[in-house]
Design a protein around this motif. Sequence first.
Motif, mmCIF file in Angstrom:
data_model
loop_
_atom_site.group_PDB
_atom_site.id
_atom_site.type_symbol
_atom_site.label_atom_id
_atom_site.label_comp_id
_atom_site.label_asym_id
_atom_site.label_seq_id
_atom_site.Cartn_x
_atom_site.Cartn_y
_atom_site.Cartn_z
ATOM 1 N N TYR A 429 -5.788 -7.888 -14.849
ATOM 2 C CA TYR A 429 -5.779 -9.312 -14.984
ATOM 3 C C TYR A 429 -4.639 -10.096 -14.788
ATOM 4 N N MET A 430 -3.548 -9.345 -13.928
ATOM 5 C CA MET A 430 -2.331 -9.853 -13.617
ATOM 6 C C MET A 430 -2.017 -10.494 -12.423
ATOM 7 N N ARG A 431 -3.034 -10.287 -11.600
ATOM 8 C CA ARG A 431 -2.857 -10.788 -10.206
ATOM 9 C C ARG A 431 -4.080 -10.541 -9.377
ATOM 10 N N ASP A 432 -4.324 -11.782 -8.509
ATOM 11 C CA ASP A 432 -5.501 -11.801 -7.607
ATOM 12 C C ASP A 432 -5.253 -10.721 -6.343
ATOM 13 N N ARG A 433 -5.028 -9.518 -6.661
ATOM 14 C CA ARG A 433 -5.006 -8.837 -5.527
ATOM 15 C C ARG A 433 -5.650 -7.077 -6.172
ATOM 16 N N ILE A 434 -6.306 -6.825 -5.116
ATOM 17 C CA ILE A 434 -7.001 -5.542 -5.428
ATOM 18 C C ILE A 434 -5.974 -4.294 -5.159
ATOM 19 N N THR A 435 -6.000 -3.456 -6.368
ATOM 20 C CA THR A 435 -5.123 -2.002 -6.357
ATOM 21 C C THR A 435 -6.029 -1.077 -6.745
ATOM 22 N N ALA A 436 -5.248 0.343 -6.843
ATOM 23 C CA ALA A 436 -5.982 1.291 -7.476
ATOM 24 C C ALA A 436 -6.397 1.002 -8.803
ATOM 25 N N VAL A 437 -5.741 0.293 -9.735
ATOM 26 C CA VAL A 437 -6.095 -0.061 -10.839
ATOM 27 C C VAL A 437 -7.457 -0.627 -10.938
ATOM 28 N N ASP A 438 -7.569 -1.813 -10.075
ATOM 29 C CA ASP A 438 -8.986 -2.268 -9.945
ATOM 30 C C ASP A 438 -9.943 -1.385 -9.646
ATOM 31 N N LEU A 439 -9.984 -0.378 -8.555
ATOM 32 C CA LEU A 439 -10.838 0.602 -8.524
ATOM 33 C C LEU A 439 -11.301 1.404 -9.720
ATOM 34 N N LEU A 440 -10.269 1.594 -10.453
ATOM 35 C CA LEU A 440 -10.500 2.648 -11.628
ATOM 36 C C LEU A 440 -11.232 1.653 -12.443
ATOM 37 N N HIS A 441 -10.864 0.314 -12.682
ATOM 38 C CA HIS A 441 -11.809 -0.821 -13.441
ATOM 39 C C HIS A 441 -13.149 -0.897 -13.043
ATOM 40 N N ARG A 442 -13.391 -0.995 -11.702
ATOM 41 C CA ARG A 442 -14.667 -1.103 -11.292
ATOM 42 C C ARG A 442 -15.578 0.307 -11.479
ATOM 43 N N LEU A 443 -14.893 1.256 -11.431
ATOM 44 C CA LEU A 443 -15.658 2.674 -11.781
ATOM 45 C C LEU A 443 -15.751 2.868 -13.115
#
Length: 462
Positions: A429-443
């Motif tokens: 929730y820190m930036r409007d940018r997709i990172t590996a953490v976002d992938l882990l979040h989606r998983l």
Amino acid sequence: MYDIEYVLKKTSDTRALRIGVGAIRTAPAMFRRLFPSSAAVVVSDENTWKIAGEQLYNVLQDAGMPMSEPYIFKDPNLFAEWSYLEQLENYLAGSDAIAIAVGAGVLNDLTKLASYHLGRRYMIVATTVSMDGFASSGASVMKDGSKQTFECRAPLGIVLDPAIASKAPKYLAVSGYADLIAKIPAGADWIVADEMGCEKIDDLAFDIVQDNLMEAISKPEDVYEGKVEAIEELANGLILSGFAMQVVQSSRPASGTEHLFGHYWEMTGLRYSGEEEVPGFEKGKSFLSPGRPVPHGFAVGIGSLVSISAFEYLLGLDPDTIDVEACVEKWPSKEEMAREIHELFADMPELLEKALAVADSKYVGREEIRSELLTVKKNWRTMCNRLRAQLIPYRQVYDRLRAAHAPYEPEMIAVSRTELKRAFESMPYMRDRITAVDLLHRLGLMPDVSRFLFGPGGRWEV
């Protein structure tokens, strides 16, 4: 390394760069080429005036340059804050002179934004290699109690003498070294976004940052000792990172999850009181100044260690165990995510509003989640091969930071392991940018990764 003149043809803002011993003597010729018939005004603080400002003023004067009186900030606690910006802007508005900033982070950001507000360009004579921001667009300035990034243009010309930069306080180059090593996980985050189909890699910008990176970070001890050759190598790496950001008009080539930790701690007002026990340093002998913000590079260095650890978890996953439909089913609605954010940031109003705004702009529905996860599952082995080629092991990053005398444990920047865990859980929730953490979040794996990092036997067991 990329040819600098070739890269300069691709950048959006900067048109001239001189790096080398004695480069300060080239400033008059560069200024005349970039700003024909304009007067110059040197902008510094009392420290940078002694280091290079007075020398620059004399060099310009000897070359017969028209000049306004220098503007020298007297406050020893100067930082990038709006009131200082207004002071400088009011002074510059009194003439048509073009500013030459003498310094790096703070002085560059203040001069960059003040010049932009007045519709002017500017130059910088960099006195240290503390971060990549002096070659990038945008300025980070504290306003209304929070650090904000404001639109403005990068310097038209940059001069850096590594012999001068090598004499700066050691912690500045150490911070720059940690900022440069952070480009490793930043590049890996871009690879993930590319494989998810969210943000295609710009090959030129990616290569500008990555091609010479391993060589630039190969001598951490020499950076700490201020050896001129190592400082020049570090300067090239940091400036090229800034140029890559200019190429794509985004910080993406040089900033991923690791930088989000820095933003998080800036917004929460992280300070070192001087009373904390700092592992690895005698009491009172660390590079942290009591009451002052933690240097940018120190924060992203610790962020890099966490980011690379999360990549290690990701690379250990078996794609055959990923149930896309189960992930889609568990993906929260916008309203459910907002409730989760309210719980996570309940006692942090300084972050709650930003986190809600980021989540709102970044949110995708279940169909988009399904599409992204099917894409990345199909590309999983290719993605992992690219990531393994990009990343270096956690222990190598840890050892290099330690060799550079940069912080390598969170307590060294006054962050407890409990606070580090909370920061990690806030990353989506820190930036409007997709990172590996976002992938882990989606998983749906953020709780599992958090236990891997901070649970019993974890690297930062709480």
